[in-house]
Design a protein around this motif. Structure first.
Motif, PDB file in Angstrom:
ATOM      1  N   GLU A 230       0.830  -1.205   0.000  1.00 47.39           N
ATOM      2  CA  GLU A 230       0.000   0.000   0.000  1.00 47.39           C
ATOM      3  C   GLU A 230       0.866   1.256   0.000  1.00 47.39           C
ATOM      4  OE1 GLU A 230      -3.782   1.997   2.416  1.00 47.39           O
ATOM      5  OE2 GLU A 230      -2.767   0.220   3.215  1.00 47.39           O
ATOM      6  N   GLY A 231       0.562   2.160  -0.930  1.00 41.11           N
ATOM      7  CA  GLY A 231       1.276   3.420  -1.010  1.00 41.11           C
ATOM      8  C   GLY A 231       2.553   3.381  -1.828  1.00 41.11           C
ATOM      9  N   GLN A 232       2.958   2.210  -2.321  1.00 38.43           N
ATOM     10  CA  GLN A 232       4.184   2.113  -3.106  1.00 38.43           C
ATOM     11  C   GLN A 232       3.945   2.607  -4.541  1.00 38.43           C
ATOM     12  OE1 GLN A 232       7.035   1.229  -1.677  1.00 38.43           O
ATOM     13  NE2 GLN A 232       6.103   0.582   0.258  1.00 38.43           N
ATOM     14  N   ARG A 233       5.004   3.125  -5.127  1.00 38.49           N
ATOM     15  CA  ARG A 233       4.988   3.515  -6.542  1.00 38.49           C
ATOM     16  C   ARG A 233       5.697   2.399  -7.309  1.00 38.49           C
ATOM     17  NH1 ARG A 233       5.093   8.236 -10.021  1.00 38.49           N
ATOM     18  NH2 ARG A 233       6.748   8.074 -11.584  1.00 38.49           N
ATOM     19  N   VAL A 234       4.991   1.765  -8.248  1.00 38.32           N
ATOM     20  CA  VAL A 234       5.448   0.527  -8.864  1.00 38.32           C
ATOM     21  C   VAL A 234       5.691   0.721 -10.357  1.00 38.32           C
ATOM     22  CG1 VAL A 234       4.888  -1.901  -9.276  1.00 38.32           C
ATOM     23  CG2 VAL A 234       4.136  -0.792  -7.158  1.00 38.32           C
ATOM     24  N   TYR A 245      -1.705  -8.848 -14.679  1.00 37.98           N
ATOM     25  CA  TYR A 245      -2.264  -9.262 -13.388  1.00 37.98           C
ATOM     26  C   TYR A 245      -1.360  -8.881 -12.215  1.00 37.98           C
ATOM     27  CZ  TYR A 245      -6.038 -11.022 -16.059  1.00 37.98           C
ATOM     28  OH  TYR A 245      -7.123 -11.071 -16.898  1.00 37.98           O
ATOM     29  N   ALA A 246      -0.098  -8.550 -12.506  1.00 39.79           N
ATOM     30  CA  ALA A 246       0.723  -7.905 -11.475  1.00 39.79           C
ATOM     31  C   ALA A 246       0.187  -6.495 -11.224  1.00 39.79           C
ATOM     32  CB  ALA A 246       2.182  -7.860 -11.914  1.00 39.79           C
ATOM     33  N   VAL A 247      -0.170  -5.792 -12.296  1.00 38.67           N
ATOM     34  CA  VAL A 247      -0.783  -4.471 -12.145  1.00 38.67           C
ATOM     35  C   VAL A 247      -2.064  -4.573 -11.321  1.00 38.67           C
ATOM     36  CG1 VAL A 247      -1.905  -2.563 -13.375  1.00 38.67           C
ATOM     37  CG2 VAL A 247       0.209  -3.552 -14.287  1.00 38.67           C
ATOM     38  N   VAL A 258       2.699   2.775 -12.490  1.00 41.51           N
ATOM     39  CA  VAL A 258       2.807   3.895 -13.425  1.00 41.51           C
ATOM     40  C   VAL A 258       3.334   3.493 -14.803  1.00 41.51           C
ATOM     41  CG1 VAL A 258       3.016   5.629 -11.616  1.00 41.51           C
ATOM     42  CG2 VAL A 258       5.090   4.543 -12.516  1.00 41.51           C
ATOM     43  N   THR A 259       3.749   2.240 -15.001  1.00 42.26           N
ATOM     44  CA  THR A 259       4.271   1.856 -16.321  1.00 42.26           C
ATOM     45  C   THR A 259       3.823   0.461 -16.730  1.00 42.26           C
ATOM     46  OG1 THR A 259       6.309   0.769 -15.553  1.00 42.26           O
ATOM     47  CG2 THR A 259       6.412   3.156 -15.881  1.00 42.26           C
ATOM     48  N   GLU A 270       1.117   8.670 -14.903  1.00 44.41           N
ATOM     49  CA  GLU A 270       1.298   9.130 -13.529  1.00 44.41           C
ATOM     50  C   GLU A 270       0.036   8.983 -12.684  1.00 44.41           C
ATOM     51  OE1 GLU A 270       3.984   9.857 -12.094  1.00 44.41           O
ATOM     52  OE2 GLU A 270       5.410  10.169 -13.729  1.00 44.41           O
ATOM     53  N   ALA A 271      -1.112   8.958 -13.318  1.00 45.90           N
ATOM     54  CA  ALA A 271      -2.364   8.778 -12.575  1.00 45.90           C
ATOM     55  C   ALA A 271      -2.585   7.330 -12.174  1.00 45.90           C
ATOM     56  CB  ALA A 271      -3.545   9.278 -13.415  1.00 45.90           C
ATOM     57  N   GLY A 272      -1.748   6.446 -12.688  1.00 43.25           N
ATOM     58  CA  GLY A 272      -1.926   5.015 -12.442  1.00 43.25           C
ATOM     59  C   GLY A 272      -2.508   4.349 -13.676  1.00 43.25           C
TER      60      GLY A 272
END
Length: 445
Positions: A230-234, A245-247, A258-259, A270-272
Motif C-alpha cells: 500500500e502506497g508504493q509507486r510501482v 495481473y501484477a498491475v 505507473v508503467t 502518472e495517474a496510475g
C-alpha cells in the motif's frame, strides 16, 4: 565457487556451445551451493551436481504447416524434460522467434527449482518453438498447433510430462493443442495440459496466478522491512498476462502502478495504469501499448528508453530474460527502489543482481517470486484428477498460502546459511536440496 562446482560448470560450457542463457542459469544456481556441498558430502559421492545439469531427455523436431496463402512453412519444435525426481515434468511452451535449444534448456533448468519451491509433486521441463504467432490468423495458429502436437503427443501425458503456456501460448493455443492431442490419442486426458479453458478442465485463477503471486511475494518482502505494498509507486515491464495481473494485484493492495511496456516502448501514466483499458487493448484487441496511450489522456509513450529510468519504490520485471541490466539497476537504485521481484524468468542480468544486493535492495529471484503460475497449474492438475473444480476464491486463497510458504522457505534457508535477506541464496538452496535428496533416494537413474 568450489573447485568441483567450477569443474562441472566448465564441462557445461564445453558440452553446450552457443547456449549463453543456459550457462547463465547454471552459474546463478552454482554460486549459491558452496555451503550445501560442504555440508552434504553425499551429494559429491553420488554426482548429484553432474546429473542435475544434464537433461533426462531433449527432444527437437520439425514442424511443417500450411499458411493462409497455401505456402508450406517449417519451424522447429522443442521439449526438454529436465528432471522428474519430484514428479512428472512440468513447464510451459513458448512460441517466439528467439526460441532455440539453449533458451529452452535455461528455462527447463530454472523450472526444476521453481517447481521444487512450490511444494507440489512436479518435476522440471520446458518446450516451445521458434514460431511467431504475432500477426497470424486464428486458422494459421490452429494449423501450427496441430502440427506441433502431432509430434509432441508421443512424449507427454498426465503422469509423464504436463506442458502449459508461456510467451506466445495462451488459452487459444492451449485449446488447439489439447484438441489435437485428444484427436490423436482418443483420450479425454484433461491433465495433460494446464492453462485450459475453465469449462473444459481449466482452473479459475490460473490466468491471474503468476502476476498475483509476484506481487504477494514482493509484499511479503516489504513486510520484513516493516512496510507494505500500500502506497508504493510501482514500475512494471511487459504488458502480457503476467504484467497485467501484477498491475491488478498491486492496485488491489493499494499501490500506484505507473508503467507497462512492449517492443514499441513503454507507457508512463502518472495517474496510475487504467487496468480496464489495458486489458481491452492487450487481451481483447491484441494491440500495442501505443494504442493505450492514444486512448488514455495524460499518459505518454517513451520509445527507445528504459522503463527502469522511471522513479519507483517497487520494480517488477515481467517481460523476458535479461531485460534489466546493470544500467537499469543503477538507475533504479539511484531513484530509491526498495524491492525488485522478478515476474519473468531470469529478467535481471548477473551484474544487475549484484548491484541490487550490494545496495541492500530486497531482490526476489524469478524461481521464487513467479512460482505462483506453476503452483496454480499443479492445482489444475489436482482438479483434473479429482474432477472437483475449485472456486476462484479457493484458488487465490491457496495461491496466497503457497507464496507465503515460498517466501518463508527462502528467508529461513538464507538465515540458516548465514545470509539473512539473501533470497537468491535461499531460493537456490531450498529448491536444490529437495530435488537432490529425491535423486539420492531414487538411485543412479
Amino acid at each position: 565457487m568450489l573447485p568441483e562446482l567450477q569443474d562441472v560448470y566448465d564441462r557445461v560450457i564445453r558440452r553446450n556451445h552457443g547456449e549463453p542463457e543456459f550457462h547463465q542459469a547454471v552459474r546463478e544456481v552454482f554460486e549459491s551451493l558452496d555451503p550445501v556441498i560442504e555440508k552434504h558430502p553425499e551429494y559429491r559421492e553420488h554426482a548429484i551436481i553432474s546429473r542435475i545439469v544434464e537433461p533426462e531427455r531433449q527432444i527437437m523436431f520439425r514442424v511443417p504447416w500450411v499458411d493462409d496463402s497455401g505456402s508450406v512453412q517449417v519451424n522447429r519444435g522443442f521439449r526438454v524434460q529436465f528432471n522428474s525426481a519430484l514428479g512428472p515434468y512440468k513447464g510451459g511452451l513458448r512460441f517466439h522467434p528467439s526460441v532455440n535449444l539453449g533458451i529452452i534448456k535455461f528455462l527447463g533448468f530454472e523450472q526444476i527449482f521453481k517447481n521444487s519451491l512450490t511444494g507440489r509433486g512436479i518435476g522440471g521441463g520446458k518446450g516451445g518453438s521458434d514460431f511467431d504467432p504475432h500477426g497470424r490468423s486464428d486458422g494459421e495458429i490452429m494449423r501450427f498447433c496441430q502440427a506441433f502436437m502431432s509430434e509432441l503427443h508421443r512424449h507427454i501425458g498426465e503422469h509423464t510430462d504436463v506442458p502449459a503456456g508461456d510467451i506466445g501460448v495462451g488459452g487459444r493455443e492451449i485449446g488447439y493443442l489439447y484438441g489435437q492431442y485428444k484427436r490423436l490419442t482418443n483420450r479425454a486426458e484433461m491433465g495433460v495440459l494446464t492453462g485450459k479453458g475453465v469449462p473444459w478442465g481449466g482452473s479459475r485463477g490460473r490466468t491471474e496466478a503468476t502476476g498475483y503471486g509476484v506481487v504477494i511475494f514482493a509484499d511479503r518482502m516489504l513486510q520484513t522491512a516493516g512496510q507494505a505494498m500500500e502506497g508504493q509507486r510501482v514500475v512494471v515491464s511487459g504488458s502480457g498476462n503476467v504484467a497485467i495481473y501484477a498491475v491488478e494485484k498491486a492496485q488491489e493492495l493499494g499501490a500506484t502502478v505507473v508503467t507497462v511496456s512492449d517492443s514499441s516502448g513503454y507507457v508512463v501514466d502518472e495517474a496510475g495504469i487504467d487496468l480496464e483499458l489495458l486489458k481491452q487493448v492487450k487481451e481483447v484487441e491484441r494491440g500495442r501499448v501505443s494504442d493505450y496511450v492514444e486512448r488514455r489522456p495524460g499518459s505518454r509513450l517513451v520509445q527507445g528508453g528504459r522503463v527502469w529510468d522511471v522513479p519507483c519504490t517497487v520494480a517488477l520485471p515481467c517481460a523476458t530474460q535479461n531485460e534489466l541490466d546493470h544500467h537499469g539497476a543503477e538507475a533504479l537504485v539511484k531513484n530509491g527502489v526498495a524491492v525488485v521481484a522478478e515476474g519473468a524468468n531470469m529478467p535481471s542480468t548477473p551484474d544487475a543482481v549484484e548491484i541490487f544486493q550490494s545496495s541492500h535492495v530486497l531482490f526476489g529471484p524469478g524461481k521464487a517470486a513467479n512460482a505462483g503460475g506453476v503452483a496454480t497449474s499443479a492445482l489444475e492438475m489436482a482438479q483434473n484428477a479429482s474432477r472437483e473444480p475449485l472456486t476462484f476464491s479457493e484458488v487465490t486463497s491457496k495461491l496466497e498460502g503457497i507464496m507465503e510458504r515460498i517466501h518463508f522457505k527462502c528467508a529461513t534457508t538464507a538465515e540458516e546459511y548465514g545470509r539473512p535477506g539473501d533470497y537468491v541464496l535461499g531460493a537456490n538452496i531450498a529448491g536444490f536440496r529437495k530435488v537432490a535428496d529425491a535423486m539420492l533416494e531414487q538411485g543412479v537413474v
